[in-house]
Design an enzyme around this catalytic site. Structure first.
Site, PDB file in Angstrom:
ATOM      1  N   GLY A  11       0.631  -1.217  -0.040  1.00  0.00           N
ATOM      2  CA  GLY A  11      -0.049   0.081   0.085  1.00  0.00           C
ATOM      3  C   GLY A  11       0.835   1.335  -0.045  1.00  0.00           C
ATOM      4  O   GLY A  11       0.310   2.434   0.007  1.00  0.00           O
ATOM      5  N   SER A  12       2.208   1.067   0.069  1.00  0.00           N
ATOM      6  CA  SER A  12       2.839   2.545   0.281  1.00  0.00           C
ATOM      7  C   SER A  12       2.915   3.376  -0.971  1.00  0.00           C
ATOM      8  O   SER A  12       3.309   4.425  -0.988  1.00  0.00           O
ATOM      9  CB  SER A  12       4.279   2.073   0.509  1.00  0.00           C
ATOM     10  N   ASN A  83      -2.321  -6.676  -3.566  1.00  0.00           N
ATOM     11  CA  ASN A  83      -1.804  -5.860  -4.533  1.00  0.00           C
ATOM     12  C   ASN A  83      -0.271  -5.954  -4.361  1.00  0.00           C
ATOM     13  O   ASN A  83       0.530  -5.995  -5.596  1.00  0.00           O
ATOM     14  CB  ASN A  83      -2.258  -4.601  -4.286  1.00  0.00           C
ATOM     15  N   TYR A 148       7.093 -13.336 -14.240  1.00  0.00           N
ATOM     16  CA  TYR A 148       6.134 -12.556 -13.928  1.00  0.00           C
ATOM     17  C   TYR A 148       4.801 -12.934 -14.487  1.00  0.00           C
ATOM     18  O   TYR A 148       4.000 -12.934 -13.697  1.00  0.00           O
ATOM     19  CB  TYR A 148       6.456 -11.064 -14.393  1.00  0.00           C
ATOM     20  N   ALA A 150       3.786 -15.862 -15.328  1.00  0.00           N
ATOM     21  CA  ALA A 150       3.516 -17.176 -14.617  1.00  0.00           C
ATOM     22  C   ALA A 150       2.802 -16.680 -13.305  1.00  0.00           C
ATOM     23  O   ALA A 150       1.882 -17.388 -12.764  1.00  0.00           O
ATOM     24  CB  ALA A 150       4.741 -18.024 -14.521  1.00  0.00           C
TER      25      ALA A 150
END
Ligand code: NAP
Length: 240
Positions: A11-12, A83, A148, A150
């Site tokens: 979240g940064s 995320n 990435y 995969a």
């Protein structure tokens, strides 16, 4: 009605930070997890009132502990946004085992164990929403981004399977596959490359982090109450 309790990984900065701001603007209680960008995390926490937790999510135990800490702080959890992620460029022939595990553990293992850590609370409540941030490359595959791609394809399979497993408990699990978005993740790309990517995109531009956050808000809301196991492309039409 009590405030929505939201946990966002990574979240940064970038898309995660846009999600933190978007949920906070709605009046939600937000906790976010980040790894190293202390200044950005602290100023976002100050600006939004969100709670920042520093942890390396690529380690399954650290991811579990960080999410449990977030649940304790919030007093529960309604929404988890997986995320956190890293990119990786290069030929498969040059791939090291370290790089393979860095990408898979950050992008996929973190999502699996963060999701596992919210299950008890969500199953008890018989409700909840898990939103995984994958990538259009998880759908289409990208040359020189094999691991990435995969890891992001893995998130799509994880989303579909978990949606089936948790649907009977009233928990929805969905996935967003962003196209090219203007964040630091793409700061290694030259202007020429970004211009070419924009040109390849039917809507003629790259996307904004806020546009992904808007889709996350929608998936988390009651407006998406009959949607689970879905892969939503937010990519300007680049992958159709
Ligand atoms: P970004 O600007 O590079 O931000 C990545 C975030 O993830 C940062 O908050 C970072 O924290 C966090 N993070 C990375 N490794 C971590 C770890 N081991 N433990 C905890 N936190 C970690 O990336 P972004 O562009 O916003 O991307 C967000 C997600 O969207 C990623 O999963 C990415 O794959 C996906 N995505 C992005 C694009 C794009 O074009 N930007 C396209 C498709 C999909 P620190 O800063 O503290 O390290």
């Amino acid at each position: 009605m009590s405030k929505m309790k939201v946990i966002i990984t990574g979240g940064s900065r970038g898309i995660g930070a846009a999600c933190v701001s978007a949920f906070a603007n709605l009046g939600a209680n937000v906790a976010f997890i980040y790894r190293s960008s202390d200044d950005a995390a602290n100023s976002l926490a100050e600006k939004t009132g969100a709670y920042a937790i520093k942890a390396d999510l690529s380690d399954a135990l650290s991811a579990t502990e960080a999410v449990i800490k977030a649940i304790r702080y919030l007093g529960g959890v309604d929404v988890l946004v997986n995320n956190a992620g890293v990119s990786s460029f290069g030929l498969l022939s040059d791939l090291t085992t370290e790089e393979y595990y860095r990408v898979m553990d950050t992008n996929l293992t973190s999502a699996v164990f963060a999701s596992k850590a919210v299950l008890g609370e969500m199953i008890r409540n018989k409700s909840g929403s898990i939103i995984n941030i994958s990538s259009m490359w998880g759908e289409a595959g990208s040359s020189c981004e094999v691991v990435y791609s995969a890891s992001k394809a893995g998130m799509i399979g994880f989303t579909k399977a978990l949606a089936k497993e948790l649907g009977p408990s009233g928990i929805r699990v969905n996935c967003i596959t962003p196209g090219v978005i203007d964040t630091e993740m793409n700061s290694c790309l030259t202007k020429d490359v970004l211009d070419a990517l924009a040109e390849e995109t039917p809507l003629g531009r790259i996307g904004k982090a806020e546009e992904i956050a808007d889709s996350v808000l929608w998936l988390a809301s009651d407006k998406a109450s009959f949607i689970t196991g879905q892969v939503i492309g937010v990519n300007g039409g680049m992958v159709i």
